[in-house]
Design a protein around this motif. Structure first.
Motif, PDB file in Angstrom:
ATOM      1  N   ASN A  40      35.365  32.059  52.448  1.00 20.36           N
ATOM      2  CA  ASN A  40      35.609  32.074  50.999  1.00 20.36           C
ATOM      3  C   ASN A  40      34.779  30.998  50.308  1.00 20.36           C
ATOM      4  OD1 ASN A  40      36.944  29.873  51.894  1.00 20.36           O
ATOM      5  ND2 ASN A  40      38.994  30.562  51.329  1.00 20.36           N
TER       6      ASN A  40
ATOM      7  N   CYS B 328      39.452  39.668  46.232  1.00 20.18           N
ATOM      8  CA  CYS B 328      40.287  38.626  45.610  1.00 20.18           C
ATOM      9  C   CYS B 328      41.096  37.900  46.684  1.00 20.18           C
ATOM     10  CB  CYS B 328      41.230  39.239  44.581  1.00 20.18           C
ATOM     11  SG  CYS B 328      40.389  39.790  43.098  1.00 20.18           S
ATOM     12  N   LEU B 333      41.679  34.395  45.066  1.00 20.52           N
ATOM     13  CA  LEU B 333      41.694  34.435  43.598  1.00 20.52           C
ATOM     14  C   LEU B 333      42.850  35.308  43.150  1.00 20.52           C
ATOM     15  CD1 LEU B 333      37.912  35.169  42.990  1.00 20.52           C
ATOM     16  CD2 LEU B 333      39.063  32.994  42.601  1.00 20.52           C
ATOM     17  N   ASP B 334      43.310  35.069  41.917  1.00 28.37           N
ATOM     18  CA  ASP B 334      44.308  35.979  41.352  1.00 28.37           C
ATOM     19  C   ASP B 334      43.607  37.325  41.171  1.00 28.37           C
ATOM     20  OD1 ASP B 334      46.101  33.978  41.292  1.00 28.37           O
ATOM     21  OD2 ASP B 334      45.653  33.399  39.221  1.00 28.37           O
ATOM     22  N   LYS B 336      41.818  40.664  39.953  1.00 24.81           N
ATOM     23  CA  LYS B 336      40.890  40.925  38.848  1.00 24.81           C
ATOM     24  C   LYS B 336      41.109  42.351  38.372  1.00 24.81           C
ATOM     25  CE  LYS B 336      36.911  38.043  40.134  1.00 24.81           C
ATOM     26  NZ  LYS B 336      36.790  37.126  39.001  1.00 24.81           N
ATOM     27  N   ARG B 370      32.235  36.372  39.085  1.00 18.92           N
ATOM     28  CA  ARG B 370      33.056  35.369  39.792  1.00 18.92           C
ATOM     29  C   ARG B 370      34.120  34.731  38.887  1.00 18.92           C
ATOM     30  NH1 ARG B 370      35.348  32.930  43.494  1.00 18.92           N
ATOM     31  NH2 ARG B 370      34.577  31.210  44.733  1.00 18.92           N
ATOM     32  N   SER B 371      33.706  34.333  37.667  1.00 20.43           N
ATOM     33  CA  SER B 371      34.671  33.611  36.839  1.00 20.43           C
ATOM     34  C   SER B 371      35.336  34.490  35.770  1.00 20.43           C
ATOM     35  CB  SER B 371      33.974  32.415  36.181  1.00 20.43           C
ATOM     36  OG  SER B 371      32.754  32.849  35.627  1.00 20.43           O
TER      37      SER B 371
END
Lengths: 128, 464
Positions: A40, B328, B333-334, B336, B370-371
């Motif tokens: 990651n 994710c 990550l939360d 998407k 990505r963001s």
């Protein structure tokens, strides 16, 4: 198609195999991922499914770590490099469903031929 | 009510057994010959067949299977005056539920019937329940995909060879893994043999193994991939690339499960199942002498032909969402979101690289976004964005393969038009030569004929 090298833990043996891989003809660039990372890191964003992933395991504990990552590894073409020819390790290594298992330095020539053929195949497909 | 068919040539025994079973609450029907018994069986709904061994028109043991195959698929209990041990073994091997002696009929029959009926009830429950197929990473619910999953469910429990065909990127290895995971060999290894990538000079040694000193460089004795697959599955990927000389040796291995390591005279044994995959037309290769027909027959006891992504576009949204969600998870990550414009763009593309291409596109899109909390068409790789923009030029004008065509209709209509257009170009380019058309398109001969027939196009004259 990219080629990545990943060792389950940072070892000098792992570094040695990575350096040997870098010296192989006809396979282009081989990107080293930080040993022991969890796929990651920003570098791992470059990885696409079906890329070639060289996994290095120095021993039993390394293989166990790799097996914990098995879900993340399934999207790649796995080539497993074991440090030596321990039959027990080999048997556990197959659980990662590798396309090739290399046991020690004696198999590096096999690895080079295998990678060259995969890269050539990819080129043939792309130019079609 | 439980129905029992009694097949015995002894009228007095039949009478006694019939009376006993009726009193016990079963419905019993009698027959004095095998032929008559099978005829009655075909027209009835029997749960149990009680079958004698020595019958005037044959041996009961030889027809067990035909009774098992009756429409009601009854359990067969052999009952005989001669309780020979080898007869019992033979009966069990042929699928009989149990074996009882006539002189102990009254004593034993209740227990045998109770157990057989219990087993039968469970078996029927299993038939009603949908098979809980492990389908890890096989995503979608479209009709073509479900058809393939049904085939996996049928092939997995059998131990025969499976040949998986389909274009590059359709997920052949994923299906091979699913067959392994749903088989009784799931605890064994799934061993991949990449027939296209293994160097020809080392193929034999890697597959069969070798002993120390078998050739220059054989520093130690090593088992091959066949041994690694013992009690598991050997997956021959790109089996069309298997060298001819290896095909001959490998055929013997899958027939006998025995083989010789290089440099050794003592045979080794390995109990493995073969699953093979290819995007090549093995029938055509057989005609050309490039692939052994006998090996092909062995490999394809079951065949699963995977559809290209363009034939299962109903799965596109689920595939996209799942790939995004997995990324994710991987990058912690939360979740998407996926914007509708991205779906529209993905749906306007033909996906010649199939699911592999879609997955790689999503990975690149994910990296570009990505963001961002949502993936938009703006994040797609440039090439695809251009394609999408061209597709959107003008009202409902969609870029087809080769030239623009007007398509105001649904996706299947659009796909149909593209397909027809492609086939016409293909027949012209190949000069009506089927071999050339297969080579250019990467389609199997059977698939190409199927498509040509669908669009009523003859090879001699492609037409719009």
């Amino acid at each position: 198609m990219n080629i990545f090298f990943y060792a389950a833990s940072p070892t000098t043996a792992g570094q040695k195999y990575y350096q040997r891989t870098l010296g192989m003809d006809g396979i282009g660039k081989c990107i080293e991922l930080p040993a022991g990372c969890e796929f990651n890191t920003p570098g791992a964003l470059q990885m696409n499914s079906h890329d070639i992933l060289l996994l290095f395991a120095a021993g039993d504990e390394d293989l166990r770590q790799l097996q914990l990552l098995a879900d993340d590894l399934e999207d790649f073409q796995i080539i497993l490099i074991l440090d030596g020819s321990n039959r027990n390790l080999l048997d556990k290594g197959y659980r990662l469903k590798p396309r090739l298992v290399c046991q020690g330095e004696q198999d590096l020539s096999l690895l080079e031929q295998f990678l060259t053929r995969i890269c050539n195949r990819k080129l043939r497909v792309s130019s079609h | 009510m439980t129905e029992i068919l009694l097949v015995d040539d002894d009228p007095s025994l039949l009478k006694m057994a019939h009376r006993y079973l009726q009193r016990a609450g079963f419905t019993a029907t009698c027959s004095t010959t095998l032929a008559e018994g099978q005829l009655i069986g075909k027209n009835g709904r029997f749960d149990i067949v009680l079958l004698d061994v020595d019958m005037p028109d044959g041996c009961g043991l030889d027809v067990i299977q035909s009774f098992l195959n009756l429409p009601s698929q009854p359990e067969v209990i052999i009952f005989t005056g001669n309780g020979a041990v080898d007869g019992a073994a033979k009966a069990m091997q042929k699928g009989a539920w149990s074996y009882i002696e006539k002189q102990h009929f009254i004593r034993d029959i209740n227990l045998h019937l109770t157990r057989a009926l219990q087993f039968r009830a469970e078996k029927q429950t299993l038939k009603i329940c949908p098979v809980a197929l492990q389908r890890k990473h096989i995503i979608g619910n479209s009709e073509p995909l479900n058809k393939c999953l049904d085939q996996v469910a049928r092939a997995a429990p059998a131990d025969s060879g499976v040949l998986i065909t389909g274009q590059t990127g359709t997920g052949k290895e994923l299906f091979a893994r699913a067959i392994h995971a749903n088989s009784e060999r799931a605890r064994g290894n799934f061993v991949v043999v990449d027939c296209a990538a293994l160097p020809a000079s080392l193929f034999e040694s890697l597959l069969f193994g070798h002993v120390k000193g078998a050739f220059t460089g054989a520093e130690s004795t090593r088992n091959g991939l066949i041994k690694a697959a013992d009690k598991g599955t050997l997956f021959l990927d790109e089996v069309g690339e298997l060298p001819l000389e290896i095909q001959k040796k490998f055929l013997r291995v899958i027939q006998e499960r025995r083989y010789l390591r290089l440099g050794e005279t003592r045979e080794q044994h390995s109990d493995f199942r073969v699953v093979a995959a290819t995007n090549r037309d093995l029938d055509q290769m057989t005609e050309e002498g490039a692939f052994r027909q006998d090996l092909l027959f062995r490999l394809r006891a079951f065949t699963i032909d995977l559809p290209p992504l363009c034939e299962r576009m109903d799965d596109l949204r689920e595939l996209t969402r799942t790939f995004t969600s997995r990324l994710c998870d991987r990058f912690q990550l939360d979740g998407k979101g996926v914007a509708p414009d991205l779906f529209d763009c993905l749906a306007s593309y033909e996906w010649p690289g199939n699911i592999r291409e879609l997955k790689q596109v999503i990975e690149q899109t994910f990296a570009n976004a990505r963001s961002f909390p949502t993936l938009h068409s703006y994040h797609l790789p440039e090439q695809l964005r251009i394609h999408c923009a061209q597709a959107g030029l003008g009202e409902h004008k969609i870029s087809g393969p080769g030239k623009e065509i007007f398509s105001p209709g649904t996706w299947p209509e659009y796909k149909n038009q593209c397909e027809r257009h492609y086939l016409n170009n293909l027949t012209r380019t190949s000069g009506g030569n089927i071999k050339e058309a297969c080579r250019l398109s990467g389609l199997s001969r059977a698939r190409l004929y199927e498509l040509l027939k669908k669009h009523d196009i003859t090879l001699a004259s492609g037409r719009d």
